[in-house]
Design a protein around this motif. Sequence first.
Motif, PDB file in Angstrom:
ATOM      1  N   LEU A 229       0.813  -1.213   0.000  1.00  0.00           N
ATOM      2  CA  LEU A 229       0.000   0.000   0.000  1.00  0.00           C
ATOM      3  C   LEU A 229       0.849   1.267   0.000  1.00  0.00           C
ATOM      4  CD1 LEU A 229      -2.805   1.240   0.069  1.00  0.00           C
ATOM      5  CD2 LEU A 229      -2.752   1.105   2.572  1.00  0.00           C
ATOM      6  N   ARG A 232       2.115   1.801  -3.394  1.00  0.00           N
ATOM      7  CA  ARG A 232       1.020   2.185  -4.283  1.00  0.00           C
ATOM      8  C   ARG A 232       0.677   3.667  -4.143  1.00  0.00           C
ATOM      9  NH1 ARG A 232      -3.272  -2.886  -4.303  1.00  0.00           N
ATOM     10  NH2 ARG A 232      -1.742  -4.521  -4.746  1.00  0.00           N
ATOM     11  N   MET A 233       0.643   4.147  -2.920  1.00  0.00           N
ATOM     12  CA  MET A 233       0.244   5.533  -2.710  1.00  0.00           C
ATOM     13  C   MET A 233       1.296   6.511  -3.235  1.00  0.00           C
ATOM     14  SD  MET A 233      -1.588   5.213   1.039  1.00  0.00           S
ATOM     15  CE  MET A 233      -2.102   6.937   1.111  1.00  0.00           C
ATOM     16  N   ALA A 237       0.549   9.053  -6.480  1.00  0.00           N
ATOM     17  CA  ALA A 237       0.756  10.500  -6.436  1.00  0.00           C
ATOM     18  C   ALA A 237       1.667  10.949  -7.577  1.00  0.00           C
ATOM     19  CB  ALA A 237       1.358  10.905  -5.088  1.00  0.00           C
ATOM     20  N   MET A 258      -8.205  -2.372  -2.589  1.00  0.00           N
ATOM     21  CA  MET A 258      -8.077  -0.938  -2.330  1.00  0.00           C
ATOM     22  C   MET A 258      -9.371  -0.175  -2.586  1.00  0.00           C
ATOM     23  SD  MET A 258      -4.355   0.108  -3.907  1.00  0.00           S
ATOM     24  CE  MET A 258      -4.578   1.824  -3.450  1.00  0.00           C
ATOM     25  N   PHE A 262     -10.311   4.986  -0.080  1.00  0.00           N
ATOM     26  CA  PHE A 262     -10.261   6.417  -0.323  1.00  0.00           C
ATOM     27  C   PHE A 262     -11.578   6.930  -0.890  1.00  0.00           C
ATOM     28  CE2 PHE A 262      -6.027   4.629  -1.444  1.00  0.00           C
ATOM     29  CZ  PHE A 262      -5.334   5.090  -0.337  1.00  0.00           C
ATOM     30  N   TYR A 352       8.323   6.164  -6.172  1.00  0.00           N
ATOM     31  CA  TYR A 352       8.008   7.594  -6.120  1.00  0.00           C
ATOM     32  C   TYR A 352       8.880   8.274  -7.161  1.00  0.00           C
ATOM     33  CZ  TYR A 352       7.221  12.303  -4.373  1.00  0.00           C
ATOM     34  OH  TYR A 352       6.874  13.631  -4.271  1.00  0.00           O
ATOM     35  N   ALA A 382      -0.678  14.416  -1.828  1.00  0.00           N
ATOM     36  CA  ALA A 382      -1.302  13.408  -0.966  1.00  0.00           C
ATOM     37  C   ALA A 382      -2.511  13.983  -0.235  1.00  0.00           C
ATOM     38  CB  ALA A 382      -0.281  12.872   0.036  1.00  0.00           C
ATOM     39  N   PHE A 386      -5.709  11.790  -1.269  1.00  0.00           N
ATOM     40  CA  PHE A 386      -5.986  10.665  -0.384  1.00  0.00           C
ATOM     41  C   PHE A 386      -6.826  11.081   0.820  1.00  0.00           C
ATOM     42  CE2 PHE A 386      -1.675   9.530  -2.190  1.00  0.00           C
ATOM     43  CZ  PHE A 386      -2.197   8.695  -3.173  1.00  0.00           C
ATOM     44  N   ASP A 510      -5.551  -3.526   4.240  1.00  0.00           N
ATOM     45  CA  ASP A 510      -5.136  -2.271   3.632  1.00  0.00           C
ATOM     46  C   ASP A 510      -5.809  -1.086   4.313  1.00  0.00           C
ATOM     47  OD1 ASP A 510      -3.613  -3.710   1.900  1.00  0.00           O
ATOM     48  OD2 ASP A 510      -4.755  -3.239   0.102  1.00  0.00           O
ATOM     49  N   TRP A 514      -3.827   1.863   6.188  1.00  0.00           N
ATOM     50  CA  TRP A 514      -4.091   3.253   5.844  1.00  0.00           C
ATOM     51  C   TRP A 514      -4.427   4.048   7.104  1.00  0.00           C
ATOM     52  CZ3 TRP A 514      -3.505   7.638   4.146  1.00  0.00           C
ATOM     53  CH2 TRP A 514      -4.471   8.543   3.727  1.00  0.00           C
ATOM     54  N   VAL A 537       4.689   7.703   3.539  1.00  0.00           N
ATOM     55  CA  VAL A 537       3.325   8.230   3.425  1.00  0.00           C
ATOM     56  C   VAL A 537       2.980   9.051   4.667  1.00  0.00           C
ATOM     57  CG1 VAL A 537       0.879   7.638   3.298  1.00  0.00           C
ATOM     58  CG2 VAL A 537       2.528   6.407   1.873  1.00  0.00           C
TER      59      VAL A 537
END
Length: 616
Positions: A229, A232-233, A237, A258, A262, A352, A382, A386, A510, A514, A537
């Motif tokens: 996760l 992924r985030m 972004a 997922m 969000f 990233y 973010a 998110f 997940d 988060w 994150v």
Amino acid sequence: MYQNPSFDLTGGLAKAEKSGNVSIIIVDFKNDSSPPAFIPDGRLRKRHLPPGFGNGTSSKNNSLPHTSGPNEKQLNRSLAPGFRKESSSRNDSFGNGASSKYNSLPDAGRPDEKQDNGTSAPEFLKESDSRNDSSQSTRMPDDKLLDGLLAPGFDERSCLSRYRSSLFRKTSPHKPSSYLLSKLRRYEDLHKRCGPHTEPYNKAFKRLKSSHGSSGGCNYLVWIPVNGLGNRMISLASTFLYALLTDRVLLVELGNDMSDLFCEPFPNSSWMLPKNFPGEVEFRSPDKRHARGYGNQLKNGIINESMESLPSYTFLNLDHSHYDLDRLSFYCNQNPTLLRKVPWLFLISDQYFAPSFFLTPTFKKEVQRMFPEKETVFHHLARYLFHPSNEAWGLIIRFYQAYLAKADERIGLQIRVFNTKTTTVQTVLDELLKCTQKEKLLPQVDPQSPVATPSKNQRSKAILVTSLYTEFFENISNTYWAKPTVTGEVIGVYQPSHEEIQHFGDNMHDMKAWAEMYLLSLSEVLVTSAWSTFGYVAQGLGGLKPWVLYKIEQGNTRNPSCVRDLSMEPCFHFPPTYDCRTKTKMNAGSLFPYVKYCEDLNWGVKLVGDHQELQL
């Protein structure tokens, strides 16, 4: 990366028993002989479980608690329904949830938050407290739109966190540029006009199935998830930034694991890739992705400047793998005009890669205008993208209210053990304690006194531990239970859960991961583990420069054991190393003053503050 507790907390004092792989919690109200939850002499408030983190079986169709936001009445000695035990994912946040020895929960109260517009502060943030006045006032910003970062007009009840998150964290000193805000508003108009089920989308969808042809006015960028996760985030972004730079409509293939994490980030439209997407576009098979990859198509002449009609789609394989044709073509920005003409791009990454745009002549000036404070790229993106779903928001605020809200200071410890075969938990614990003692991050205990000296201005600190294992929590909490602090501070130590082993691809795990990332981002002080995207994150969301605990390699430790990070930006673990202009090897971390090698990974690079005048 994703962990969850394996039992329910039903109230009172609990003890854990093992049955196979499952921790069974026995609750005994009448005959409990455990020590009390609060030991005055030790100045410790010790908790281990958040309300609403429970056990059971995992399923996408599990009943999740209906969360009405901070206004929902929460009995902290009752189980919030629908939180189940699952297999966990790779990065360390939730776990098997062994119980604390002192598990009487505090009454978190019921924040008095109006439901008509969702903007008034929760009651626990309004209370006047001589200990908390200065810190509480900084956590009550007037601008729920985050200085214009967020667009007004959303249905606030469908996403409670969007406009209420500012009530739970300090106002960011980092303001988005006016140019970034204009780009976001323009993008929102584009997404509304070209998003799923619009006429332009339907036309582009038909052309995609025909394999050739133009897009009909709207081009698309489809993000494909890979890895844990945190990965992924940070990659999502970066992908959104690429969409902003190339005027493409971002669509995301979130999958079942997922899908409920969000809220939709764009007004009056969806970012979800529709379920009826054609099976001819096979993005789950690496071999098929590589065959249709942009680099491979350039190499084999499938795409070239002389073609009147380009293929309707191509792949950008930017994940960390042995396949590098796409990465070389993308980072060298070969044929940028040609790539813009391809109607559909399918991008897969676990990196990233946002710093790469500051290294590319095509995009450099544009990203510098968008982010004059270069170390704020992920921080702004973010917070824009998110927003926890109502289910995830319920987890976050219940834990925050019960354990963290009233503390004068919150200290987050994100601890990952990468390889237990070569690195013991005890070794990591020793390094963690060296770090926190040297940097004076945790209060010192007084070994000579059994009782703290009374103080009229007694302060409290909440220590939030996130890890796969309980040893870190147990050691720290037992230390503060056994002895008072030198300064007489009241210390609370809390770990939401633990799992001990890592697994992939489960929606509930997940969601809990988060929730823990978000809770860590609410800290004033943060310690993270090197190489951990989970920590990236948290620090980016919170605008925090953490202390980074060095990774232990083959049992070898470093002195000092931790270092203050250069910036709040995530690290780009595998940046380009080839200079396309000179056709030689390059050192990406020494090209510009605002791109430096990462403290936690000496070949990775990250964006840092650049106070020099922009050379545009």
